[in-house]
Write a protein that holds these residues in place. Structure first.
Motif, mmCIF file in Angstrom:
data_model
loop_
_atom_site.group_PDB
_atom_site.id
_atom_site.type_symbol
_atom_site.label_atom_id
_atom_site.label_comp_id
_atom_site.label_asym_id
_atom_site.label_seq_id
_atom_site.Cartn_x
_atom_site.Cartn_y
_atom_site.Cartn_z
ATOM 1 N N LYS A 1 0.865 -1.183 0.000
ATOM 2 C CA LYS A 1 0.000 0.000 0.000
ATOM 3 C C LYS A 1 0.890 1.218 0.000
ATOM 4 O O LYS A 1 1.665 1.439 0.931
ATOM 5 N N TYR B 1 1.343 5.478 -0.585
ATOM 6 C CA TYR B 1 0.763 6.817 -0.692
ATOM 7 C C TYR B 1 1.824 7.689 -1.333
ATOM 8 O O TYR B 1 2.811 8.035 -0.682
ATOM 9 N N GLU C 1 -6.597 -2.693 8.206
ATOM 10 C CA GLU C 1 -7.721 -2.004 7.545
ATOM 11 C C GLU C 1 -7.917 -2.465 6.106
ATOM 12 O O GLU C 1 -9.029 -2.429 5.586
ATOM 13 N N GLY D 1 -11.453 -4.377 4.762
ATOM 14 C CA GLY D 1 -12.183 -3.810 3.624
ATOM 15 C C GLY D 1 -12.277 -2.299 3.653
ATOM 16 O O GLY D 1 -12.962 -1.705 2.824
ATOM 17 N N TYR D 2 -11.609 -1.639 4.603
ATOM 18 C CA TYR D 2 -11.690 -0.183 4.703
ATOM 19 C C TYR D 2 -10.762 0.529 3.726
ATOM 20 O O TYR D 2 -11.005 1.663 3.368
ATOM 21 N N ARG D 3 -9.664 -0.130 3.382
ATOM 22 C CA ARG D 3 -8.717 0.503 2.465
ATOM 23 C C ARG D 3 -8.473 -0.424 1.289
ATOM 24 O O ARG D 3 -8.528 -1.644 1.446
ATOM 25 N N ASP D 4 -8.198 0.163 0.133
ATOM 26 C CA ASP D 4 -7.852 -0.637 -1.035
ATOM 27 C C ASP D 4 -6.346 -0.774 -1.116
ATOM 28 O O ASP D 4 -5.622 0.188 -0.897
ATOM 29 N N ILE E 1 -15.247 -6.553 14.008
ATOM 30 C CA ILE E 1 -14.176 -5.560 13.859
ATOM 31 C C ILE E 1 -14.136 -4.659 15.088
ATOM 32 O O ILE E 1 -15.128 -4.017 15.418
ATOM 33 N N LEU F 1 -12.180 -1.526 15.981
ATOM 34 C CA LEU F 1 -11.270 -0.521 15.447
ATOM 35 C C LEU F 1 -10.481 0.115 16.567
ATOM 36 O O LEU F 1 -10.825 -0.041 17.741
#
Lengths: 308, 270
Positions: free
Chosen positions: A27, A29, A63, A67-70, A96, A98
């Motif tokens: 992942k 950024y 995450e 399924g919260y982040r691709d 979950i 968090l």
């Protein structure tokens, strides 16, 4: 050590019984890689801890699996489903917890749990869950009036109310007092006995040692070690230490045969040695050594880069 | 439980929470009621509105302001309430938590809409009751007028709710939500004939206001509650019910598309 080496030695693949499977997960950024090629599996019924310093990529990884982040690249499978495309049925099999949130909390513990229970096809009993997290006396209290640790227990209760097959716990016991933490461990052990698969991140290494079967250590977005709790770290990092004191000061001896050392010591002194201890390195010791060793190698690498 | 039943369940839960929040009760629920009371009392000695040339007839300030306040209530309960509420839920983690449960998005929206419907019906009922019993406003006697009230209300509240959901994406944080949303609805109320008499606004401002739904909701409510003679000061000297339905329907469809395209449980990758 590269991630491919870890995956071939650290995990066993077992087809349909693998609840979580991650291959070369990445992942980024911009130019920053928050998760930089991580590979691991979690088997059905296993409790797996992800350990690592702040900002190492633990929460990003978890995450992505929730399924919260691709993800940017790599593959991920959670309960046999790609978390990027998980639907309602998939979510009903997950629990979950968090990292703590700041909801307004204008409902009582019981109201919120009863409401969430109705979202799931086969929920646990609300009162039993409230009792299991030790909030029976606070069941009718508005959540906003609870202490931080009590709110955290509500988070945990909401995570397990749907009777999940796979439970994500992201730093679940932050803000707990020692007693609450022990009670929480008991709750997790009972979930384990029921066969729940658990993925845990925590800063408390004793918690990871108490609860998990295996652990992975993440630093700088990379998995730097993975294995059973008592097999983490280099073999010599786990060698016990015998420590005692005499008129010359404190002595330490690292040995694979601590009982033999103590026996010889007793024979040569002809008396009970003072301040005798046999210390097995804790998970915390091993973890700190792993992370500092990793940080040293990356420091060396970045210095080399700057020089060249 | 199916999507609809879950939605009804959510509506009950959301309504309960709504009435536990002091600030929304005041700024959304009670605001039009407070404003109607202030206007009715403040302008009670200023003479009647819409009198005949000889000074006879006309209506009180309370009767004159009631339609606008009902329209404002619909706007506040839909747009202001939902846009602020959902923006807060997005930023405080409520939506993230819900997004991790098997709650269908449609059930979530049914819940929000149910809460808006229940609270706005209560609000309008209170407005009408206070206007009638405290300020002596005469209520329409023809069934057809109540029928118009029903459809303008339903179309207005649905459009406002949908626009509220769409607008909830605009504030970047929950803290800025009220600062972003309240000025929008406040300006609309001033140019759409809620606080200021619409027929006294300059034509260009009337034309701007006519682009937005509030002006049309207020016009529909004036048709219901004001004597028919007041139609002569409306744009085109007619109540224009057909255009009210058309403009609200266009905003409803546009809002639905915007809400559908922009709603996410969380801001991914922020």
């Amino acid at each position: 050590m590269t991630s491919t080496q870890i995956s071939s030695t650290g995990t066993q693949s077992a087809g349909g019984d693998t609840h979580v499977s991650v291959q070369d997960l990445r992942k980024t950024y911009g130019s920053f890689a928050a998760v930089d090629g991580i590979t691991f599996d979690i088997e059905r019924g296993e409790t797996f801890a992800l350990l690592g310093p702040n900002g190492a990529g633990k929460s990003t990884t978890i995450e992505i699996l929730e399924g919260y982040r691709d993800r940017t690249s790599g593959t991920a499978s959670v309960l046999g489903v790609d978390p990027q495309h998980g639907g309602i049925d998939w979510k009903s099999r997950l629990g979950i917890v968090l990292q703590s949130t700041g909801e307004s909390g204008n409902v009582s513990v019981q109201e919120q749990l009863s409401h969430f229970a109705r979202l799931y096809p086969n929920p646990r009993d609300v009162d039993e869950v409230i009792a299991a997290v030790g909030l029976t006396e606070k069941a009718k209290t508005r959540i906003k009036s609870l202490s931080g640790g009590q709110r955290r227990r509500v988070d945990v209760a909401l995570g397990v109310i749907g009777r999940p097959e796979l439970l994500f716990l992201d730093e679940p016991t932050t803000g707990f007092d020692p007693e609450a933490r022990r009670e929480f461990w008991e709750l997790i052990r009972s979930l384990k006995r029921e066969g729940t698969t658990i993925l845990l991140t925590t800063h408390y290494l004793d918690e990871a040692a108490q609860l998990s079967d295996r652990a992975g250590v993440i630093a700088g977005g990379k998995l730097i070690d993975i294995g059973k709790i008592d097999e983490l770290g280099a073999a010599d990092a786990r060698i016990p230490v015998v420590r005692w004191t005499d008129q010359n000061g404190t002595h330490e001896e690292r040995t694979l045969e601590p009982a033999g050392v103590v026996a010889r010591l007793y024979a040569s002194l002809g008396a009970e040695p003072q301040g005798l201890e046999v210390i097995r390195p804790s998970l915390e010791d091993i973890y700190l050594e792993l992370v500092s060793a990793y940080e040293k190698t990356t420091d060396v690498k970045s210095t080399e880069k700057e020089l060249s | 439980m199916n999507t609809i039943a879950l939605g009804v369940d959510r509506a009950r839960y959301e309504t309960k929470i709504y009435f536990r929040q002091g600030d929304t009760i005041f700024f959304t629920f009670l605001f039009p009621i407070v404003m109607l009371s202030i206007f009715s009392v403040a302008f009670s000695s200023a003479g009647k509105y819409g009198t005949n040339p000889d000074g006879s007839g006309g209506i009180t300030a309370a009767a004159f302001y009631l339609p606008g306040m009902i329209a404002a209530g619909i706007l506040l309960s839909g747009i202001q309430n939902l846009a602020v509420d959902i923006a807060m839920e997005r930023s405080d983690g409520t939506l993230k938590r819900l997004g991790g449960t098997p709650l269908p998005v449609v059930s979530y929206f049914i819940g929000k809409f149910g809460q808006v419907l229940v609270t706005s019906l209560l609000q309008i009922a209170l407005l009408i009751l206070i206007a009638h019993f405290a300020f002596g406003v005469a209520l329409p006697t023809e069934a057809a007028k109540w029928g118009t009230l029903a459809w303008v209300y339903l179309l207005g509240i649905t459009t406002s709710a949908v626009l509220g959901i769409a607008l909830s994406r605009v504030p970047r944080t929950g803290k800025s939500a009220t600062a972003v949303i309240i000025p929008i609805v406040l300006v609309l109320q001033f140019i759409s004939g809620v606080y200021l008499q619409f027929s006294l606004l300059p034509t260009w401002l009337q034309n701007i206001a006519s682009v937005f739904p509030l002006k049309w909701m207020a016009q529909g409510m004036r048709y219901v509650f004001l004597p028919d003679t007041f139609s002569k000061v409306e744009q085109g000297s007619t109540w224009n019910l057909g255009t009210i339905a058309l403009v609200l329907a266009i905003w409803l469809v546009g809002g639905l598309i915007a809400a559908r395209l922009t709603f996410r449980w969380i801001r991914k990758d922020s």
